[in-house]
Design an enzyme around this catalytic site. Structure first.
Site, mmCIF file in Angstrom:
data_model
loop_
_atom_site.group_PDB
_atom_site.id
_atom_site.type_symbol
_atom_site.label_atom_id
_atom_site.label_comp_id
_atom_site.label_asym_id
_atom_site.label_seq_id
_atom_site.Cartn_x
_atom_site.Cartn_y
_atom_site.Cartn_z
ATOM 1 N N HIS A 199 -40.263 21.447 75.847
ATOM 2 C CA HIS A 199 -41.501 20.915 75.274
ATOM 3 C C HIS A 199 -41.437 19.406 75.092
ATOM 4 O O HIS A 199 -42.475 18.771 74.880
ATOM 5 C CB HIS A 199 -41.810 21.600 73.931
ATOM 6 C CG HIS A 199 -40.864 21.274 72.820
ATOM 7 N ND1 HIS A 199 -39.828 22.095 72.437
ATOM 8 C CD2 HIS A 199 -40.803 20.215 71.984
ATOM 9 C CE1 HIS A 199 -39.182 21.566 71.428
ATOM 10 N NE2 HIS A 199 -39.749 20.412 71.131
ATOM 11 N N ASP A 206 -36.906 27.020 76.618
ATOM 12 C CA ASP A 206 -37.203 25.703 76.052
ATOM 13 C C ASP A 206 -36.095 24.686 76.327
ATOM 14 O O ASP A 206 -35.683 23.934 75.444
ATOM 15 C CB ASP A 206 -37.458 25.811 74.540
ATOM 16 C CG ASP A 206 -38.255 24.631 73.999
ATOM 17 O OD1 ASP A 206 -38.619 23.753 74.797
ATOM 18 O OD2 ASP A 206 -38.493 24.574 72.775
ATOM 19 N N SER A 224 -35.636 17.424 68.485
ATOM 20 C CA SER A 224 -35.701 18.331 69.633
ATOM 21 C C SER A 224 -34.830 17.840 70.776
ATOM 22 O O SER A 224 -34.916 16.682 71.184
ATOM 23 C CB SER A 224 -37.140 18.461 70.124
ATOM 24 O OG SER A 224 -37.882 19.300 69.294
#
Length: 589
Positions: free
Chosen positions: A170, A201, A279
């Protein structure tokens, strides 16, 4: 209740804000997660407790015969040595210690010696962590011929072997440009995206400039940690531009819901703070080896400090999949819906013996290879020789059990698995080929622009989860039409190329008067022929020589247009709305 015990190396729980929504959020973009500020980092909020406190709970009590000045100086000294171990910042540690020696006596210094071997060991891993800058241009799923305004984001990543960098999927979704910056560098290097694993992911990048790889040692991967093992999350979250370190322990290991991939895979729950920008950053164990990738956190007013990490088995599956196939092929599934058999009467009715355990097959996906051999009401007893319990779990590690889907996710697309089933009191074994999941309403379109077809102002498109989210917002599961939600949750594709086609909207013109209120209604048939997918619909309409175009819609609605008039009016409608083509490029081939 007596004196509160001080938590080792942790700051008292002080939420930065109260969240109202119960939801998982990916740790990228501008999301703000409710987590306490780590004790080893300076507080950015002026309302936080003073940095002169040790950050370990209650203030330390002074003994009557102890030098008060020495105690005040000892607290920063202890904190600086721990910060040096976590950050790998040798210069900062020595500077802080040198300053501290001017205000403390020799006894305070000797009491907490710096563990230099830890500092030296962690430094190479810290230098492998990079900051990822990405410019995104997302498709406009409501106006399929356009794209949304571009926006930028920053996240984290880290260098692995083979001149590659890992980050979250993402973090680089719908990318138009990706740049990387090393720790302590002022240069941003253009990166190329090699593979994006939507389900897990994870994304893999590389940089062509040789200068980027100079002086960088790749991160080494460690084994799956145990509960209560210490983890350190490193990255570039919001609140500053330099590298950030937060520490905690492994709280839980189980099959988790991956928000971005809309799938369920093995995951780690930790209590280290994971904020926006974390992230793609690595989670290290106490030996300096990577045990996971930070990727999402849980927001709720009743919880705090719940972050999630992608563990090494999932990471290695992604890497080996890419190395084996030259591209990401995904995680296979068994392709069945199953029911627990915990009720003794149900087990008896299924013909199971007292020593037999397993799960009952409810439905089988028609597109799955196992649909040729398995049947509803079969009882799956084992998968690849591992017995399955009545609740669908299998032994994981000592004292732990996990859902048997974990065994399936360890396989690769195209692999075979031995499945033992009980059918009519007879035990059968099947060697089944495993494939990826084919959803009728896909969770992602994997970076491709959305498909569309326009005739006489009627905009037809294939339904996907991003389309529903574009039309009805993040709460689409509550606001979307019931018919679409029912198919999203329960319908199965009958063929690999089947799509759910809807009239997205009607671009108003004289030709379509009276049809203006048709919105997001499924198209069932055209001129009496079932609509299988958008390409078949466009082909049937373009080649139609009948006098009328007749569309059968959901809720027993029909749309009838004169063929010649409808095709002639299409060009003027496209010009009015500045639409370059009546169909997307993928339908022209």
């Amino acid at each position: 209740m007596g004196e509160n015990k001080r938590k080792r190396g942790r700051k008292p729980k002080t939420p930065t804000q109260e969240n109202k929504d119960f939801q998982y959020t990916t740790a990228a973009g501008n999301d703000v997660v409710s987590v306490p500020i780590p004790a080893a980092e300076p507080a950015s909020d002026p309302n936080e407790p003073s940095a002169s406190r040790s950050g370990r709970g209650r203030p330390r009590k002074l003994n009557k015969n102890e030098n008060q000045r020495a105690n005040i100086a000892a607290s920063p000294e202890r904190r600086s040595s721990r910060q040096a171990e976590q950050n790998g910042d040798l210069t900062h540690a020595t500077t802080t210690m040198a300053t501290a020696t001017t205000t403390m006596n020799s006894t305070a210094i000797v009491s907490e010696p710096v563990r230099w071997e830890n500092v030296v060991r962690v430094v190479p891993s810290m230098d492998a962590v990079v900051k990822v800058f990405c410019v995104h241009t997302e498709p406009n799923f409501s106006l399929m011929w356009q794209r949304k305004r571009q926006y930028s984001s920053s996240s984290s990543g880290f260098v692995i072997g083979g001149r590659r960098v890992l980050t979250n999927a993402h973090s680089v979704e719908h990318h138009t440009q990706v740049k990387l910056k090393k720790r302590g560098s002022d240069t941003k290097y253009l990166a190329t995206v090699l593979a994006i694993g939507t389900e897990c992911d994870i994304a893999m990048l590389t940089v062509s400039d040789d200068e980027f790889w100079e002086g960088v040692s790749p991160v080494e991967f460690g084994d799956l940690p145990a509960l209560q093992d210490a983890v350190t999350v490193v990255g570039y979250p919001i609140g500053g531009d330099t590298i950030s370190v937060t520490s905690g322990v492994v709280s839980r290991i189980e099959i988790l819901s991956y928000v971005h991939g809309s799938t369920e895979l093995l995951g780690l729950q930790i209590d280290a703070a994971i904020n926006s920008g974390n992230s793609g950053g690595p989670a290290f164990n106490d030996k300096g080896k990577c045990v996971g990738i930070a990727f999402q956190s849980l927001k709720h007013e009743d919880v705090e400090n719940i972050g999630y990490v992608i563990p090494t088995p999932v990471i290695m599956h992604f890497i080996k999949d890419y190395e084996k196939n030259g591209a990401y092929t995904g995680f296979p599934i068994l392709g069945v819906e199953w029911q627990k058999i915990e009720n003794p009467d149900l087990r008896m009715a299924m013909g199971m013996g007292p020593d037999q355990k397993g799960v009952r097959i409810r439905r089988i996906e028609p597109t799955a290879p196992e649909s040729q051999v398995l049947k509803p009401s079969d009882v799956i007893l084992s998968f690849d020789g591992v017995n399955i319990a009545n609740d669908g779990t299998v032994p994981f590690r000592h004292g732990e059990r996990i859902g048997f889907s974990y065994l399936v996710s360890q396989k690769y697309t195209g692999d075979n698995a031995l499945v033992k089933v009980l059918r009519d009191s007879e035990i059968l074994e099947f060697n089944i080929r495993l494939e990826t999941h084919k959803r009728l309403i896909p969770a992602h379109i994997k970076g491709r622009p959305p498909s569309y077809y326009i005739i006489a102002g009627f905009v037809f498109t294939a339904v996907s989860v991003p389309y529903l989210r574009s039309e009805y917002g993040k709460d689409y599961e509550f606001d979307a039409p019931v018919k679409l939600l029912d198919k999203h949750l329960h319908a199965m594709a009958e063929s690999v190329d089947e799509q759910l086609i809807v009239v997205s909207q009607v671009l108003v013109a004289d030709i379509n008067i009276g049809y203006e209120e048709i919105v997001n209604t499924q198209v069932l048939a055209f001129n009496g022929k079932p609509v299988k997918n958008l390409k078949s619909l466009a082909s049937m309409v373009e080649s139609c020589e009948d006098e009328y175009l007749k569309f059968d819609l959901e809720y027993q609605q029909i749309v009838v247009l004169e063929t010649k008039t409808a095709k002639a009016a299409t060009l003027d409608i496209l010009t009015t709305h500045c639409i370059p083509s009546a169909m997307s490029d993928d339908l022209k081939t």
